[in-house]
Structure formats: C-alpha cells, structure tokens
Design an enzyme around this catalytic site. Structure first.
Site, short mmCIF file in Angstrom:
data_model
loop_
_atom_site.label_atom_id
_atom_site.label_comp_id
_atom_site.label_asym_id
_atom_site.label_seq_id
_atom_site.Cartn_x
_atom_site.Cartn_y
_atom_site.Cartn_z
CD GLU A 1 -3.02 -0.82 0.49
OE1 GLU A 1 -3.61 0.70 0.01
OE2 GLU A 1 -3.85 -1.85 -0.55
CB SER B 1 -45.56 -28.20 48.12
OG SER B 1 -47.38 -29.35 47.80
#
Length: 851
Positions: A86, A464
């Site tokens: 680049e 319960s």
C-alpha cells in the site's frame, strides 16, 4: 542569457501561482476540514461481546466484526506486507508521496483515467474517517490537506494502527484482527506468511480478492503481495517460493463461541441496550462479563435437557413428522436435500426411515450417513394417546416405524435412538447463596424454538415449594420443629374465595398429630394450612414479602399455604437462598463487570452480601432444665477446626464498599428450616424398627451421597406445574417443569422408564418430574467439593425428644432422637408412659387441633 532570465521569471511566476493556488485551495476547503485531533480518541465500531465469569465467549452482537489491536501486537511481517503493498515510503513521507502523485498525474495525462495509486496510508485514513470514496478533485484536495494535518497530530505508529484496525476486509471483518479470526480462526501472532499476505492484499479489493468467494483471484493477489515483499527484501527467495506454492486455507469462521447460553446472552444484550442505547451497545466494543460459571452452565443445560427427554419418553411417541414416500422410494440425494430443509434442535436431528426389520430400523440423516436404530433405541416408543394414557409397549419395530417416514433421531450418549421434539417446557436457575450471583440460567428447552425466558418472565403457581416459607413464619411466631400439628381433615373451611374451601392431603391420608419437621418433609397439606392459621394470614403474607415475593402475586386466602401464588423461578431461587445463607435476602445479579474495547473498566457490580459470620455454639453439656441428665438436653458439640474454616469461607463482610443484604429471618430460623428440608431428602426414624419414614424427595438421597443438601418438592393442582428447589451452603438451584399452555396438565405415565423403578407409572409430580433434573445437576455441580459439616449458630440447642409427642425423654432407643431448638423454646416436660403408648394430650398439640 536573455532567454534564461525569461525562463527564471516564468519559473518563479509559476511557483508563486502554484503557491497561491495551493493557499487558495487550502483556505477554500479549510471550513470543511474536520479536527483531526478527534482521531486520538476515535471510537472504532466494535461489536458487543458477552462472556462467562471465567472468560468464555457466550455471544457477540453487532454488524461489524472488529478486534482492535495495538501496533505492537501486529506481526512485523504483516506490517511489511501491508506497507510493501500500500505505501512502501510510509515512514519516509509527511503524509503525501510526491513520487506517487507524479506517477498518478502521468497516468491521468496519458490515459485520461483517474487513479488512486498516489494515495498514501495517511490519506486513506483521512478518507476513511472523514471523507467519502467519490473520485472528485475537491475530495482529493481535502484528502491531501487532512493527511498533512494527521501527520502533525499523530505518530506514524498511531496512523498505521488506525489503518490496520479500520480497513474493511470482507465478510463483515474490519481490521486485521477480525480478518485473522474470520478467515483463519486464529490470533494475529498465529498467522503464517501466506495468510498474512492474503490479508494484506484485501484492503483494495475485499470482495474481488475474497479468499472464500474468489479463491483463484485471491491467490493471485496474495502472490503479488509476496512478490512485493521479495522485491523489498522483506522475505527471502526460499520463503517466497514456499509461500506462493501453498494452497489457500481460508474458510469462514464465525464468532468463536465457547459457551452456548442464549438466554443469558439475550439478558445481557437487553441490559446493555437499556443502559447505553442500541447504537452504543452494538458498536462501542463493550465486553460484558456475566456471573455465569461455564462448567456449571453446561451441567445445568445437560440436566434440564435430559430431564425433559425423560418426561417426553414417559408419555409416548407422537408419530413421524411426515411421510416422504409410500410406494416408490426417493433416492438418497433427494432425501438428504429434503432433510437439510429442517434444522436440528438440541441434538435432535431429522432422518428418514429406509427399512424396518424385526427389532431395528435403518435411517439416513441429513448428512447422508446410514444409521441403525437398535431395539434399545426404539422400545420406549409406546404410542401417545393423551397426556394421561399411552398404549401397550411395542414388540416389533414395525409397530412404530414404516419405511418412507421422516422422523427425529438423537444420540443419547450410548446409542442412536428414535426421538421427537418435546412439547413440555422447563427452566432452571442457580445462585451463589452469599451474594446472589447467578451461576446458571436456562430459560427453556430450546432458544431456537422459543426466546421466552421462563426463569425471569414465566409466573407459575408455586405449589408446595411455598411450604418452607409458611413454616418459617410459624417458627418465627413460636412453633418448633417438634410442635405437633394435627394431620386431620379440616372442618373449618376458608370462605374468602366465595366458596367453602377445604384442602385435602395428597394422597388423601391423615395420620393425626404430627411433628412439624415431618409435616414439612412429607409435604402434608392440612398441616401447612394449620401452621398458617397459627401465624395468621396477614402476618404470613408480611413474612412472604420479606423473602422477595411480590405482594400482588400473593392471594389473600388460605390457598396461599398450598402454593396458589404465581412466581418466577428466579424469585423462588432467591427466596430459598435466604435459608442457605443464614437468613438474608440477597439481590440476584448476572452482570459482574463491563469493560470497553481496550479492557478499561466501565462498570463493576457491587452485590448485596449476606453478612453472615458463623459462630460456634456452646460446647459440652448445657443445663437447660433442672434435670441433670446428659441424654436429656445438651448443646451440639462443634469441631472448632471446622468452625474456623467455615467462618473464613463464609465471612464475606470485609469489603468496605459492600452493600449489605437485609436480614429477613433469624439465623436460627434459617438453620431450623434447613435441617427440616434435609429431612425432605433423607427422611427420618429407624427403618430397622419399622419407624423409618421418607421425605417427598427421597430419590435425591439415592443419587447425591451427601448430607449437606436440603430441598423441597412442589406440585400444583392437577399437576400443571412441578418444582424442585434446594441448596447446600455453596449453591442454590430451582428446577421447574410444565407446559407453556397453563391449562395443560403434565398428566401421568403408565410405564417404567428404562427399567427404573423410580420412574414407574403414576401422576407427574415435583419429585418425579422436576426433581430428577435438580438431582442430576446438583450431583454434578457439587462433585469433588467437600461436604459441609453441620454447625448450628449461637442460640441453637438440641434435646432428645420422644418422636410421638415431641416432649423430652430419658430414653435413648428408636422411639427418640435429638431435635434442634432455639434456646428457650425446647420442651420443658418429659413424656409419660401413658403418652408414649399413644395418648396425646391436647395441651401439647397445636391449638387448632380439632378445627
């Protein structure tokens, strides 16, 4: 000489014009130039990640995948590959490359085409953060001036780090860190030279040179990058040759999920959106560390799944998904193509039946593999008739299957078997008792089928499971574990519901005056109602609210004593935690801490803690009455070494920033209820003399061989909801099983599952339906941890009592045992011979004996 002067004047004139043009251009674009100093604090769009407490990735949210890295974390060869490709003069120029500009100008003049070849990495950073990609002269001018400003504001390494982290590299990967993960499933420092070259070639052509979609072009681009590295002498000829000859190994790698816990990740995602907003939550790179333990979570998920499978099999086979053919078989390729349209669910996979023999069947799965289902994987499949009925057991495979049917199969850890998608639902959650950290959370059988989180969102009747809290209120009033409560039909109805409500036992059997410990252990309904009558409905509701239950969920009638309140599993686990931690209501939490993309702390949860400091009870005999008999009344002797270790482990009150939880019941009451809940599992009495008795959760004692566990079953009317909740000093867990359709009953089964006598025919109930899931999970979760010794808190004494009357006794045989009491509440009189023979005096029984 004359021409030389003219040329010199022209040169200076042009130079001045050039400078003036540049100055004019600068001042023209200056109002539009952004402040490049913002790059110093730039927030890269990074996804939200959810982790377990031990750092396992649970989930990732956000459109862009980015793993920010520091410059020093990038391998040198990857940096060389990027720069050689680049911007080879990156560390030499000041943001723009004159040589590159001249080259681009020549190309423009000779070809008439614009080129980006002159753009430096700094210019690309300027364009990426501040400008668009449109190819106009004014944008190029802005790009140049921004590049010059960026070079003054940031160092070269900072600029390159921004470029490496921001570049789009295809497949939703932004930056080299994400690209390494997406294409190779690796960290940057694990990449090979050809892999680094492949990534370095992507910024200019992330789609065209994508190594997954366009392999040939990607390899060509990679090799060009390698040639540039060779030209710049960053690799040797041998390295170059080896690299260009290597095949592409790129393939798509999703987020590396270490722990699949979708209900947890959804809770965390929702939390972050609510607190930080959707955009910030998805793009700021937050890392959310939950309180979930990855090991325990896997155990909980497996236990819930296996328990749901067990229920589903008990109720029979509902038949094939569909018929793919009747007369002319399809080809294997055609079958596989059809099967691939159906997704697997929790290990249950689609398959097609190819042939059926006497007691086996051959099937083909979605991968085209041929599998054999032996009889052990088929014989469970009694035909489903209803939730309460199943057919007779099958004798041959053809009683169950026919060639051409599409079915479900799964591997049960031993062999392949016929399966089906369960219709029943389940949920579980477990907590750390002393600070409320959520260790596990499973909101349903399958998140792909239903995202409804039953742990936090489903309010179901408690059954319960409410009784420990009813009895805790009675103990706080003045009852003891030895108090006799009449186990007889209730003749005085509750009319608050508009009708005469008379509760019954299940089964409808009554045994007369019974000790409170036994009533809780055997979940005797009428005793729970009478205990609540003793406390009073209003006072009972006040006590239940202290345990964290919402007052709007508590009906103001006596059905409350049997669990008509509708609550969530998380509320239930939180309430049971009060017994495990000595009486404190700790607030559950699931977010431990949050960091930003660079691991800086954003928030840290400071939980409420149970400030419980266990103290040894008095050792040796204690004179509680005027009877000097060591077998009559004595305090519990305590191993001082164990006291010290437990105290050190449980004393979590040393953090000066701690939020202290509110005490809701006394430490003594918490201890007594815990001891009674141990009887739910271990029972009591002397089996060798015929006085032994089981609690409702006796199955747990067969699997979990430790005595520091306590729990309670729960079943609602017509078995619509079943529960099991329990704990030991280090972990509290709740399991719920039921249908999402509130009106559907869990029913009953009429067969013996896998030959297990514990799963023999009968109605579904807490111990049978939810209990096995809890048993399996707690057995795995507590494996390898030491059993906690029983250490009564100060103020608890024990006395030898007569089992029939609850009074003191001098006997030491099977008709007696030691019982715990809050000091001062122990019995004051001894049983007489008449009372031991069975005559119970009213003054020693709960006052509503005959109501």
């Amino acid at each position: 000489m004359k021409w030389f002067k003219r040329l010199l004047i022209a040169f200076f004139s042009l130079s001045l014009l050039g400078i003036a043009a540049i100055a004019a251009a600068y001042f023209y674009v200056l109002p539009d130039l952004p402040d490049v100093n913002s790059l110093k604090t730039v927030q890269l769009q990074t996804p939200l990640r959810i982790y377990s407490r031990d750092g396992k990735l649970i989930s990732q949210f956000g459109e862009k995948r980015r793993i920010p890295v520091e410059y020093e974390e990038v391998p040198t060869q990857l940096i060389n590959a990027v720069l050689d490709t680049e911007d080879a003069r990156f560390f030499e120029h000041n943001g723009i490359d004159p040589i590159g500009i001249i080259r681009a100008a020549v190309i423009l003049i000779t070809t008439g085409k614009k080129s980006q070849g002159a753009s430096t990495i700094t210019q690309q950073v300027a364009r990426g953060f501040f400008l668009s990609n449109e190819k106009t002269y004014i944008r190029k001018v802005k790009e140049i001036f921004l590049a010059l400003k960026i070079e003054k504001a940031l160092s070269k390494k900072e600029i390159l780090a921004l470029y490496l982290n921001r570049s789009f590299l295809g497949n939703r990967a932004y930056g080299v860190g994400a690209a390494a993960q997406v294409y190779y499933g690796k960290e940057l420092n694990q990449l090979t030279l050809p892999e680094m070259a492949m990534i370095a070639g992507l910024p200019q052509a992330p789609s065209a040179a994508n190594p997954i979609r366009n392999t040939e072009r990607a390899i060509s681009r990679r090799n060009w990058v390698l040639s540039r590295m060779l030209e710049k002498r960053n690799i040797t000829q041998a390295e170059y040759q080896e690299a260009i000859n290597s095949a592409s190994t790129a393939k798509y790698h999703g987020a590396e999920i270490d722990l699949y816990a979708p209900y947890v990740s959804e809770m965390a995602r929702d939390y972050m959106i609510q607190k930080y907003g959707e955009e910030a939550a998805y793009t700021n790179g937050y890392n959310v560390y939950t309180t979930i333990s990855s090991d325990l979570q896997l155990m909980a998920q497996e236990s819930l799944r296996d328990n749901v499978f067990a229920y589903d099999q008990r109720h029979g086979y509902r038949g094939p998904v569909t018929e793919l053919w009747t007369d002319t078989p399809l080809s294997n390729d055609e079958i596989v193509a059809i099967l691939k349209r159906t997704s697997s669910v929790q290990g249950i996979m689609p398959a097609a039946v190819l042939s059926v023999k006497d007691q086996q069947a051959q099937v083909i799965d979605e991968k085209g593999e041929l599998l054999t289902l032996e009889w052990n994987g088929l014989k469970w499949a009694r035909k489903f008739i209803s939730d309460k009925r199943q057919s007779l057991p099958p004798k041959l495979a053809r009683d169950i299957l026919t060639a051409g049917q599409q079915v479900w199969i799964r591997h049960n850890g031993k062999h392949w078997q016929l399966s089906q998608i369960p219709q029943v639902s389940s949920a579980t959650v477990s907590l750390e008792p002393h600070d409320g950290a959520i260790k596990t959370l499973v909101g349903g059988f399958s998140f792909s089928q239903s995202q409804f989180n039953r742990v936090t969102q489903a309010k179901r009747q408690l059954g319960s499971n409410i009784k420990p809290f009813i009895y805790a209120a009675a103990l706080e009033k003045d009852y003891t574990l030895a108090t006799l409560i009449n186990n007889a039909p209730i003749n005085k109805p509750d009319t608050r519901q508009g009708t005469a409500w008379r509760p019954k036992n299940s089964p409808d059997i009554y045994g007369g005056p019974t000790r409170l410990r036994v009533g809780l252990a055997q979940s005797i309904n009428v005793m729970s109602v009478r205990a609540m009558r003793h406390t009073g409905l209003d006072d009972t509701i006040k006590e239940l609210i202290k345990f964290g239950f919402d007052p709007s969920d508590l009906p103001r009638n006596e059905s409350l004593a049997l669990g008509s309140a509708s609550v969530t599993p998380l509320q239930v686990a939180t309430a049971f935690n009060t017994f495990a931690n000595g009486g404190y209501l700790v607030e559950p939490y699931f977010i431990d801490h949050v960091t930003d993309a660079y691991d800086n702390m954003v928030e840290q949860t400071i939980p409420t803690i149970a400030c419980s400091k266990p103290e040894p009870s008095i050792t040796g005999p204690t004179e509680l009455t005027d009877i000097d008999d060591p077998f009559t009344v004595m305090a519990t002797e305590v191993d001082q070494e164990n006291v010290s270790s437990i105290t050190a482990e449980q004393n979590v009150c040393t953090n000066p920033q701690a939020h202290f939880a509110k005490r809701v019941i006394s430490e003594q009451t918490a201890f007594l209820i815990t001891e009674a809940l141990k009887s739910v599992i271990w029972g009591g009495g002397d089996w060798s003399h015929g006085t032994g008795w089981n609690g409702t959760a006796w199955r747990a004692s067969k699997l979990i061989k430790r005595h520091d566990i306590a729990g309670k079953t729960g079943t609602t009317n017509e078995s619509r909801d079943t529960w099991f909740s329990g704990f030991n000093p280090t972990l509290t867990a709740t399991f719920w099983v039921g249908f999402d359709d509130h009106g559907r009953q869990l029913g009953r089964s009429s067969w013996m599952a896998n030959g297990d006598p514990d799963q023999i025919s009968g109605a579904e109930a807490g111990a049978k339906t939810a209990g096995p899931g809890w048993n399996d999970y707690m057995n795995k979760a507590l494996s390898g941890t030491p059993e906690a010794p029983v250490i009564p808190p100060r103020g608890i004494v024990s006395a030898r009592i007569d089992l029939a009357t609850g009074k003191l006794t001098r006997k030491t045989d099977y008709t007696t045992e030691f019982e715990y009491f809050v000091e001062g509440t122990e019995p004051k009189e001894y049983v007489t011979e008449t009372q031991q023979s069975g005559d119970i005096f009213i003054d020693n029984v709960a006052e509503d004996l005959f109501q």
